[in-house]
Write a protein that holds these residues in place. Sequence first.
Motif, PDB file in Angstrom:
ATOM      1  N   LEU A  78       0.793  -1.115   0.050  1.00  0.00           N
ATOM      2  CA  LEU A  78       0.003   0.015  -0.048  1.00  0.00           C
ATOM      3  C   LEU A  78       0.898   1.300  -0.168  1.00  0.00           C
ATOM      4  O   LEU A  78       0.274   2.329  -0.172  1.00  0.00           O
ATOM      5  CB  LEU A  78      -0.867   0.073   1.389  1.00  0.00           C
ATOM      6  CG  LEU A  78      -1.912  -1.048   1.295  1.00  0.00           C
ATOM      7  CD1 LEU A  78      -2.765  -0.968   2.503  1.00  0.00           C
ATOM      8  CD2 LEU A  78      -2.889  -0.975   0.013  1.00  0.00           C
ATOM      9  N   LEU A  79       2.047   1.162   0.243  1.00  0.00           N
ATOM     10  CA  LEU A  79       3.102   2.358   0.271  1.00  0.00           C
ATOM     11  C   LEU A  79       3.145   2.776  -1.248  1.00  0.00           C
ATOM     12  O   LEU A  79       3.230   1.884  -1.989  1.00  0.00           O
ATOM     13  CB  LEU A  79       4.344   2.066   0.619  1.00  0.00           C
ATOM     14  CG  LEU A  79       4.580   1.748   2.212  1.00  0.00           C
ATOM     15  CD1 LEU A  79       5.807   1.361   2.620  1.00  0.00           C
ATOM     16  CD2 LEU A  79       4.068   3.109   3.130  1.00  0.00           C
ATOM     17  N   PRO A  80       3.257   4.332  -1.377  1.00  0.00           N
ATOM     18  CA  PRO A  80       3.271   4.803  -2.655  1.00  0.00           C
ATOM     19  C   PRO A  80       4.878   4.406  -3.110  1.00  0.00           C
ATOM     20  O   PRO A  80       5.813   4.302  -2.407  1.00  0.00           O
ATOM     21  CB  PRO A  80       3.031   6.540  -2.647  1.00  0.00           C
ATOM     22  CG  PRO A  80       3.566   6.549  -0.986  1.00  0.00           C
ATOM     23  CD  PRO A  80       3.059   5.314  -0.422  1.00  0.00           C
ATOM     24  N   LYS A  81       4.925   4.193  -4.515  1.00  0.00           N
ATOM     25  CA  LYS A  81       6.071   3.624  -5.028  1.00  0.00           C
ATOM     26  C   LYS A  81       6.827   4.941  -5.357  1.00  0.00           C
ATOM     27  O   LYS A  81       6.219   5.802  -6.260  1.00  0.00           O
ATOM     28  CB  LYS A  81       6.007   2.876  -6.126  1.00  0.00           C
ATOM     29  CG  LYS A  81       5.156   1.518  -6.062  1.00  0.00           C
ATOM     30  CD  LYS A  81       5.870   0.366  -6.091  1.00  0.00           C
ATOM     31  CE  LYS A  81       5.071  -0.819  -5.923  1.00  0.00           C
ATOM     32  NZ  LYS A  81       4.629  -0.994  -4.662  1.00  0.00           N
TER      33      LYS A  81
END
Length: 129
Positions: A78-81
Amino acid sequence: MNPGIGNEKTIGTSESFDGRMRQLHAAAVTELSPQTLARLRNARQQAQTSAPRRGHAWRWATATAFSAVLAVTIGLQLLPKPNSTPAAQPVVATLVSDDVYADSVSALDENPDLYMWLASSEAEPLAME
């Protein structure tokens, strides 16, 4: 039916209720036959010896570790890339008056028929050749 059980007037407080129940239990235990007491004692001993043993802590540790790994994996998904490629800088074309192609660019600007021909269906087969 026992006179003390279910009679709200005799219960009054929790201490008198507890005392009355202890008296009833003591009376019931004294009336048990020796055969019944022996069967109860044997059943208690068998239940204690056949009880599941400790040592299954590794199952809890494995389940906890699996849950933690699963939670971390979902969290990382779920972390932004971060962008690994830098953003492209816009290229600005400049017209130089003494350039060789200056006449060609001005000719394209003056004649919109070329753009209409490129959008037509006749230009696509030529582009495929």
